[in-house]
Design a protein around this motif. Structure first.
Motif, PDB file in Angstrom:
ATOM      1  N   LYS A  12      34.072  92.857 -78.374  1.00 22.32           N
ATOM      2  CA  LYS A  12      34.627  94.183 -78.122  1.00 22.32           C
ATOM      3  C   LYS A  12      34.039  95.221 -79.081  1.00 22.32           C
ATOM      4  CE  LYS A  12      37.147  92.971 -74.734  1.00 22.32           C
ATOM      5  NZ  LYS A  12      36.781  93.405 -73.374  1.00 22.32           N
ATOM      6  N   VAL A  13      32.749  95.148 -79.261  1.00 18.73           N
ATOM      7  CA  VAL A  13      32.014  96.101 -80.071  1.00 18.73           C
ATOM      8  C   VAL A  13      30.754  96.476 -79.306  1.00 18.73           C
ATOM      9  CG1 VAL A  13      30.766  96.490 -82.232  1.00 18.73           C
ATOM     10  CG2 VAL A  13      32.898  95.183 -82.240  1.00 18.73           C
ATOM     11  N   GLY A  14      30.463  97.740 -79.241  1.00 25.11           N
ATOM     12  CA  GLY A  14      29.256  98.177 -78.564  1.00 25.11           C
ATOM     13  C   GLY A  14      28.013  97.774 -79.351  1.00 25.11           C
ATOM     14  N   ILE A  15      27.057  97.147 -78.671  1.00 22.80           N
ATOM     15  CA  ILE A  15      25.832  96.695 -79.327  1.00 22.80           C
ATOM     16  C   ILE A  15      24.652  97.124 -78.460  1.00 22.80           C
ATOM     17  CG2 ILE A  15      24.496  94.711 -80.134  1.00 22.80           C
ATOM     18  CD1 ILE A  15      27.101  93.192 -80.479  1.00 22.80           C
ATOM     19  N   PHE A  16      23.682  97.750 -79.081  1.00 22.12           N
ATOM     20  CA  PHE A  16      22.434  98.026 -78.390  1.00 22.12           C
ATOM     21  C   PHE A  16      21.291  97.847 -79.374  1.00 22.12           C
ATOM     22  CE2 PHE A  16      23.768 102.111 -80.045  1.00 22.12           C
ATOM     23  CZ  PHE A  16      22.600 102.700 -80.519  1.00 22.12           C
ATOM     24  N   ALA A  17      20.131  97.382 -78.833  1.00 21.01           N
ATOM     25  CA  ALA A  17      18.945  97.111 -79.642  1.00 21.01           C
ATOM     26  C   ALA A  17      17.842  98.082 -79.258  1.00 21.01           C
ATOM     27  CB  ALA A  17      18.477  95.675 -79.439  1.00 21.01           C
ATOM     28  N   LEU A  18      17.047  98.439 -80.253  1.00 17.29           N
ATOM     29  CA  LEU A  18      15.929  99.362 -80.068  1.00 17.29           C
ATOM     30  C   LEU A  18      14.640  98.680 -80.493  1.00 17.29           C
ATOM     31  CD1 LEU A  18      17.529 102.543 -81.686  1.00 17.29           C
ATOM     32  CD2 LEU A  18      17.525 101.932 -79.268  1.00 17.29           C
ATOM     33  N   ASP A  19      13.538  99.021 -79.821  1.00 19.51           N
ATOM     34  CA  ASP A  19      12.245  98.506 -80.235  1.00 19.51           C
ATOM     35  C   ASP A  19      11.677  99.406 -81.332  1.00 19.51           C
ATOM     36  OD1 ASP A  19      11.427 100.769 -78.936  1.00 19.51           O
ATOM     37  OD2 ASP A  19      10.516  99.727 -77.228  1.00 19.51           O
ATOM     38  N   LEU A  20      10.414  99.136 -81.687  1.00 17.83           N
ATOM     39  CA  LEU A  20       9.785  99.897 -82.764  1.00 17.83           C
ATOM     40  C   LEU A  20       9.579 101.357 -82.386  1.00 17.83           C
ATOM     41  CD1 LEU A  20       7.184  97.276 -84.016  1.00 17.83           C
ATOM     42  CD2 LEU A  20       9.362  97.886 -85.071  1.00 17.83           C
ATOM     43  N   ASP A  21       9.590 101.660 -81.096  1.00 22.33           N
ATOM     44  CA  ASP A  21       9.450 103.052 -80.646  1.00 22.33           C
ATOM     45  C   ASP A  21      10.792 103.709 -80.391  1.00 22.33           C
ATOM     46  OD1 ASP A  21       6.682 102.805 -80.721  1.00 22.33           O
ATOM     47  OD2 ASP A  21       6.597 102.031 -78.661  1.00 22.33           O
ATOM     48  N   ASP A  22      11.863 103.051 -80.851  1.00 20.20           N
ATOM     49  CA  ASP A  22      13.226 103.562 -80.687  1.00 20.20           C
ATOM     50  C   ASP A  22      13.616 103.714 -79.228  1.00 20.20           C
ATOM     51  OD1 ASP A  22      13.524 103.627 -83.388  1.00 20.20           O
ATOM     52  OD2 ASP A  22      13.043 105.757 -83.598  1.00 20.20           O
ATOM     53  N   ARG A  23      13.161 102.764 -78.407  1.00 22.33           N
ATOM     54  CA  ARG A  23      13.574 102.708 -77.004  1.00 22.33           C
ATOM     55  C   ARG A  23      14.556 101.551 -76.833  1.00 22.33           C
ATOM     56  NH1 ARG A  23      10.975 105.983 -73.618  1.00 22.33           N
ATOM     57  NH2 ARG A  23       9.040 106.987 -74.362  1.00 22.33           N
ATOM     58  N   VAL A  24      15.543 101.773 -75.964  1.00 20.04           N
ATOM     59  CA  VAL A  24      16.625 100.803 -75.784  1.00 20.04           C
ATOM     60  C   VAL A  24      16.088  99.551 -75.089  1.00 20.04           C
ATOM     61  CG1 VAL A  24      18.869 100.373 -74.735  1.00 20.04           C
ATOM     62  CG2 VAL A  24      18.333 102.629 -75.693  1.00 20.04           C
ATOM     63  N   GLU A  25      16.327  98.408 -75.732  1.00 13.37           N
ATOM     64  CA  GLU A  25      15.940  97.125 -75.139  1.00 13.37           C
ATOM     65  C   GLU A  25      17.152  96.314 -74.701  1.00 13.37           C
ATOM     66  OE1 GLU A  25      13.437  94.938 -77.785  1.00 13.37           O
ATOM     67  OE2 GLU A  25      11.606  95.816 -76.952  1.00 13.37           O
ATOM     68  N   SER A  26      18.284  96.574 -75.275  1.00 12.18           N
ATOM     69  CA  SER A  26      19.494  95.830 -74.927  1.00 12.18           C
ATOM     70  C   SER A  26      20.676  96.785 -74.978  1.00 12.18           C
ATOM     71  CB  SER A  26      19.700  94.661 -75.901  1.00 12.18           C
ATOM     72  OG  SER A  26      20.915  94.000 -75.634  1.00 12.18           O
ATOM     73  N   TRP A  27      21.632  96.560 -74.058  1.00 15.90           N
ATOM     74  CA  TRP A  27      22.776  97.486 -73.922  1.00 15.90           C
ATOM     75  C   TRP A  27      23.923  96.663 -73.354  1.00 15.90           C
ATOM     76  CZ3 TRP A  27      22.914 102.656 -75.273  1.00 15.90           C
ATOM     77  CH2 TRP A  27      23.950 103.440 -74.771  1.00 15.90           C
ATOM     78  N   ASN A  28      24.907  96.324 -74.194  1.00 13.10           N
ATOM     79  CA  ASN A  28      25.923  95.383 -73.739  1.00 13.10           C
ATOM     80  C   ASN A  28      27.015  96.083 -72.925  1.00 13.10           C
ATOM     81  OD1 ASN A  28      27.372  96.658 -75.725  1.00 13.10           O
ATOM     82  ND2 ASN A  28      28.326  94.795 -76.501  1.00 13.10           N
ATOM     83  N   ALA A  29      27.924  95.257 -72.378  1.00 13.24           N
ATOM     84  CA  ALA A  29      28.955  95.778 -71.464  1.00 13.24           C
ATOM     85  C   ALA A  29      29.890  96.735 -72.166  1.00 13.24           C
ATOM     86  CB  ALA A  29      29.743  94.605 -70.870  1.00 13.24           C
ATOM     87  N   GLU A  30      30.190  96.496 -73.442  1.00 16.21           N
ATOM     88  CA  GLU A  30      31.091  97.387 -74.156  1.00 16.21           C
ATOM     89  C   GLU A  30      30.483  98.778 -74.302  1.00 16.21           C
ATOM     90  OE1 GLU A  30      34.709  98.295 -75.928  1.00 16.21           O
ATOM     91  OE2 GLU A  30      34.066  96.512 -74.812  1.00 16.21           O
ATOM     92  N   MET A  31      29.150  98.840 -74.483  1.00 21.51           N
ATOM     93  CA  MET A  31      28.488 100.144 -74.531  1.00 21.51           C
ATOM     94  C   MET A  31      28.565 100.844 -73.178  1.00 21.51           C
ATOM     95  SD  MET A  31      27.416 101.008 -77.514  1.00 21.51           S
ATOM     96  CE  MET A  31      26.458 102.401 -76.957  1.00 21.51           C
ATOM     97  N   GLU A  32      28.474 100.055 -72.088  1.00 19.39           N
ATOM     98  CA  GLU A  32      28.608 100.648 -70.764  1.00 19.39           C
ATOM     99  C   GLU A  32      29.967 101.317 -70.604  1.00 19.39           C
ATOM    100  OE1 GLU A  32      25.931  98.205 -67.632  1.00 19.39           O
ATOM    101  OE2 GLU A  32      27.668  97.120 -68.361  1.00 19.39           O
ATOM    102  N   VAL A  33      31.020 100.615 -71.060  1.00 21.22           N
ATOM    103  CA  VAL A  33      32.370 101.162 -70.919  1.00 21.22           C
ATOM    104  C   VAL A  33      32.570 102.325 -71.873  1.00 21.22           C
ATOM    105  CG1 VAL A  33      34.819 100.633 -71.163  1.00 21.22           C
ATOM    106  CG2 VAL A  33      33.265  98.959 -70.130  1.00 21.22           C
ATOM    107  N   MET A  34      32.144 102.145 -73.102  1.00 22.84           N
ATOM    108  CA  MET A  34      32.387 103.161 -74.130  1.00 22.84           C
ATOM    109  C   MET A  34      31.625 104.444 -73.846  1.00 22.84           C
ATOM    110  SD  MET A  34      31.451 102.934 -78.179  1.00 22.84           S
ATOM    111  CE  MET A  34      32.086 101.277 -78.228  1.00 22.84           C
TER     112      MET A  34
END
Length: 993
Positions: A619-641
């Motif tokens: 229940k924590v929003g998590i997203f990952a960025l590559d070296l160019d600061d582009r989103v590579e991962s975006w979990n369900a909590e981030m979708e809701v939040m």
């Protein structure tokens, strides 16, 4: 003398004999090549009056000069010729290419003619000498290859005697050396058939009885008698051509008879034996003997015995057929590659046909080229012929290959088709990636292609299995088999020992293992002998694979038995298998690697899914960025939040999603090393809502601590922040409540004093004194207001006092009146009109007086605040009976509740009174939540109806108190506790709690 000494002496004797025979054979060839014997080509036979021309070959010297069959030779060079001897002397005097005068008699008339003599054709002798060399070479091969093999020495002696028989020929000089050649040939002619028949009778016999030994000795008596006959004839009889012919007939008949008997013995023993190896040997011995004896007997021996004419080509064919005897005998003794005899025969036929085709094409091309050169291209001359010869040589190989393919199909069509299938199978081995299926396919194809009864495939464990299961590298397991019974398979061990013969270490490092008898292997260990007996296989072929950093390793072993006909495999079969072994090993390794990769892939997928489930479930929003600061991962909590789907977020730059303030702060922290935390960051959403969040920004590292991006954790603490604020407010309210209780307690004391003194003055003013009469109404008002103030203070004390949850029978109307009395001052101050419609009489309910009073108090206060905010003036409080329930309704004429807030009015700490107007109080968001819990505790339900601009109505539905033991239709008093505030078209307004 011990056995070793006897063997050394025997070896020396054989070596000396071989050397002497080779030297004498070479001298015989040299002398024959340098000494020509003149001949007229006629076969003269002694008769009364001279020599009769029994056979006059065509194109012979005598035939060319006019000599005919039946002519009688009376004299040669005027010397009488009663026998052949005088004629031979006269020929010797005349010499080769010299003339000799014949006096002939034909039809009663005598006439003379001259004949030019020619050298005697000795090409047959050269063919026989070639056979002698073959015998000696094969004898030496067998002797050196299998010196200890049964009958090897006997076979070598037979080869030596055969070499003497075919190589020693009398030249005609009749000196000491020539007589040596003559008698050597005579003795060899007498011994060779006896040795051959002796070999046939005793071959394969481990123990020979005395009777059989005696019979073997008796076999040599006819040969000895033949030698004695020749000695007696030379000493006692006149040397005539007829005598020589009879002696030659005896030699040929003796030789053919013994050969035929030997062939019959081999054939009978082949049909009678049950031993696989002996049957295999006798099969080729009998066939080789028949292949040699039948042409020799039918084409040469029988016509010679019957004095029929023998064509030179037939004699050469019969002579050439004798070469198959040593070939088949050699393979039978060596007991290795027994099936190669048919290969040699097939290839011989192939090359013969190819050569014949080449010669035909050669002469055709040469003839055509000569005609073209002669008629149309006279300038090319000899060069055209050379071009034709070169073209002929170039087309030899494809012609030979085509002929060999056709011969293979003719001789063994079924096996040829199977081998083509096997070759095609080897090309597609790598397409199969399942190890078990591949193993079964290999075994099935091998059994079909080679027609073998039993096939087994042993596979070493893969690297992953060695690491996981602890299996040693140098053990093998039976992966697939063909031809084994279930009981035999059950008796086999699950895996071989590390020192098994399948390791190919001490026994054989290259090629393959061949066991003639799997049950008799004394050179193996007891465990290996037991394993070999259980498998009952004759061939073990390693499948090796090479690796860059270490030597080739055996990854699998193919075990094969005999063919379905009981034969062993040929060298061609083994060469084919050895060439396929590498491909099979690579295919098995690839299949193992694919299986290992499949296991690792499944494990990776499982771990990936597990990790994703963790990331998605947290229940924590998590997203990952590559070296160019582009989103590579975006979990369900981030979708809701953040109200943004994963598909929308992936691949986008962080600046396209988050506001500039957040991006600037992120880039500032991102340039610094380590993990960074941000507390209570205001995060505006796309919906316009502002959330409060804690952020953690950390580098995303590989196992080698190389940064591949960043990972951001977003914890939404908006509700927590509000809760903290509301708890603070609740603490304030609690303190105020305690203060109010203390104030109320202190106020009660002066009120009691005022009430007492007022009552005392009122007693004193009971008289008719005008002053007392004037004071009496005033004192009554003071007393009444004192009681009123006391009631207010007591109500405040009751509300602030911590009441228990004791349930008693009470009147809901009384609760409502007491609450309205408590709030009378506030309602009048707010200039609100309270309209009550309390049903009388009202049934009792079971509940807590204080808790229900708190619920009514919260509802009335909320209604008051709503009307102050929106200008309403009328408050309606009513009670009524509805079936088994009592309904208390509190309805205001305020602005109503907004639809987006309606579903959250019972949430703890949810309030819209953050900035109250004059006359309102700041809400804590706990009033309706506490009221809802109290109503549920009483088994009732709370309902809300609201319309924007029209007001809001709350209904408390509480069950009527029934006498003890009474039940409703369902057998118990049951009430729903679910609120019915989800109404259609509820309007905006303020929620006051």
């Amino acid at each position: 003398m011990d056995r070793a000494a006897q063997n050394r002496i025997l070896a020396i004797v054989l070596a000396v004999a071989t050397l002497v025979i080779c030297v004498l054979g070479a001298l015989n060839y040299v002398r024959e090549s340098g000494y020509d014997v003149p001949t007229d080509g006629v076969w003269w036979m002694e008769v009364d009056g001279g020599l009769r021309a029994d056979r006059v070959p065509a194109d012979s010297p005598a035939q060319r000069e006019g000599v005919r069959t039946g002519d009688l030779l009376v004299a040669a060079n005027s010397r009488p010729t009663p026998t052949v001897a005088p004629l031979m002397r006269e020929m010797a005097r005349s010499g080769v290419y010299g003339s000799i005068s014949y006096t002939l008699q034909r039809g009663g008339q005598q006439f003379g003619l001259k004949v030019i003599l020619e050298p005697t054709d000795r090409t047959r002798n050269q063919g026989l000498r070639l056979i002698a060399l073959v015998y000696l070479a094969i004898g030496l091969y067998v002797l050196f290859r299998r010196w200890t093999a049964p009958k090897a020495t006997h076979f070598y002696v037979f080869c030596l005697v055969s070499g003497v028989f075919y190589a020693f020929k009398s030249v005609g000089q009749f000196d000491g050396l020539d007589w040596t050649f003559f008698w050597g040939n005579a003795v060899a002619a007498a011994l060779q058939p006896a040795l051959f028949l002796h070999f046939a009778i005793t071959f394969g016999q481990a123990r020979i009885s005395a009777l059989r030994r005696l019979g073997a000795v008796l076999l040599y008596i006819p040969g000895i008698a033949l030698i004695a006959l020749k000695v007696w004839a030379m000493q006692e009889l006149v040397a005539t051509q007829r005598l020589q012919h009879r002696l030659d007939q005896i030699d040929v008949g003796y030789q053919a008879l013994y050969y035929v008997i030997a062939a019959i013995v081999f054939w009978q023993r082949y049909r009678a034996t049950n031993a696989a190896l002996e049957r295999q040997q006798l099969k080729w011995l009998s066939r080789g003997t028949l292949l040699s004896v039948v042409p020799f007997t039918t084409v040469y021996a029988i016509p010679f015995l019957l004095s029929w004419p023998i064509f030179p080509a037939a004699a050469k064919l019969a002579t050439f057929a004798l070469i198959f005897l040593p070939l088949t005998f050699a393979w039978a003794i060596v007991r290795y590659r027994l099936m190669d005899t048919d290969l040699i025969f097939k290839r011989g036929v192939t090359y013969t046909l190819a050569t014949a085709a080449l010669v035909g094409v050669y002469f055709a091309i040469v003839g055509i080229s000569a005609e073209v050169v002669h008629a149309r291209l006279p300038n090319l001359r000899i060069w055209g012929l050379l071009a034709a010869i070169i073209a002929t040589a170039l087309i030899f190989e494809p012609i030979k290959a085509a002929i060999q393919a056709r011969v293979d199909r003719v001789f063994d069509q079924k096996r040829f088709d199977y081998r083509e299938t096997l070759i095609e199978f080897s090309r597609g081995l790598s397409s199969q990636t399942d190890p078990e299926t591949l193993a079964r396919t290999i075994v099935d194809r091998l059994s079909q292609a080679l027609l073998v009864e039993r096939v087994a495939l042993f596979i070493a464990p893969a690297a992953s299995q060695q690491a996981g299961a602890g299996a040693p590298v140098d053990t093998f397991r039976l992966a697939a088999s063909h031809g084994f019974s279930p009981d035999a398979l059950a008796a086999l061990p699950h895996q071989t020992s590390a020192a098994s013969f399948l390791q190919f270490g001490s026994l054989n490092t290259q090629g393959h293992l061949f066991f003639e008898n799997a049950a008799q292997l004394p050179h193996l260990s007891e465990d290996d002998q037991r394993l070999s007996r259980q498998l009952d296989l004759n061939y073990y072929l390693p499948c090796r694979i090479g690796e860059a950093d270490r030597p080739a390793r055996t990854i699998a072993v193919i075990g094969l038995g005999r063919t379905r006909e009981g034969d062993f495999l040929s060298s061609e079969d083994m060469e084919l298998l050895e060439s396929l072994a590498g491909y099979i090993g690579i295919a098995i390794q690839n299949a193992q690697l694919f299986a290992s990769l499949e296991v690792q892939r499944a494990e990776f997928e499982r771990l990936k899914e597990f990790n994703e489930n963790i990331v998605e479930s947290i229940k924590v929003g998590i997203f990952a960025l590559d070296l160019d600061d582009r989103v590579e991962s975006w979990n369900a909590e981030m979708e809701v939040m953040y109200a943004m789907s994963r598909a929308e977020a992936l691949g986008r730059h962080i600046s396209e999603i988050f506001p500039a303030e957040f991006v600037a702060e992120f880039e500032h922290l991102h340039r610094q090393t380590g993990t960074h935390h941000l507390s209570k960051v205001k995060l505006p959403l796309r919906t316009g809502e502002v959330r409060t969040a804690n952020l953690a920004i950390a580098p995303l590292l590989t196992r080698d601590f190389v940064s591949v991006g960043s990972i951001v954790l977003v914890e939404d603490i908006t509700e927590r922040t509000q809760l903290e604020s509301q708890l603070t407010q609740a603490e304030k309210l609690s303190s105020i409540g305690l203060l109010a209780a203390g104030v109320a307690h202190e106020v009660n004391t002066p009120l009691a004093v005022i009430s007492s003194y007022a009552q005392m003055l009122q007693k004193q003013a009971r008289g008719d004194d005008p002053t007392a009469q004037r004071l009496r109404p005033v004192l009554e008002k003071i007393t009444q207001q004192t009681f009123r103030a006391s009631e207010i203070v007591n109500g405040l004390l009751n509300f602030s006092r911590a009441t228990g949850s004791e349930m008693i029978a009470l009147d809901l109307n009384a609760v409502a009146r007491e609450t309205l009395t408590l709030l009378d001052h506030q309602l009048r101050t707010a200039r609100l009109q309270v309209h009550t419609a309390l049903a009388e009489p009202l049934p009792r309910i079971r509940g807590s007086h204080g808790k229900l009073q708190q619920v009514v108090l919260n509802l009335v206060l909320n209604a008051k605040d709503a009307m102050i905010e929106n200008g309403g003036t009328d408050l309606f409080v009513s009670t009524e009976t509805a079936g088994d329930d009592i309904v208390l309704t509190v309805r205001d004429t305020g602005g109503g509740i907004a639809p987006e807030h309606l579903h959250r009015i019972y949430d703890p700490f949810f309030t819209t009174k953050n900035t109250p107007k004059p006359g309102q109080h700041k809400g804590t968001g706990l009033g309706l939540a506490v009221s809802y819990g109290i109503v549920q505790e009483h088994g009732g339900r709370i309902q809300v109806e609201s319309e924007v601009g029209q007001g809001t109505a709350f209904r408390l539905v509480l069950p009527i108190l029934r006498p003890a033991g009474s039940r409703d239709d369902s057998g118990d008093v049951q009430r729903t506790s679910m609120q019915t505030f989800e109404t259609d078209d509820v309007s905006a307004g303020a929620v006051h709690a």
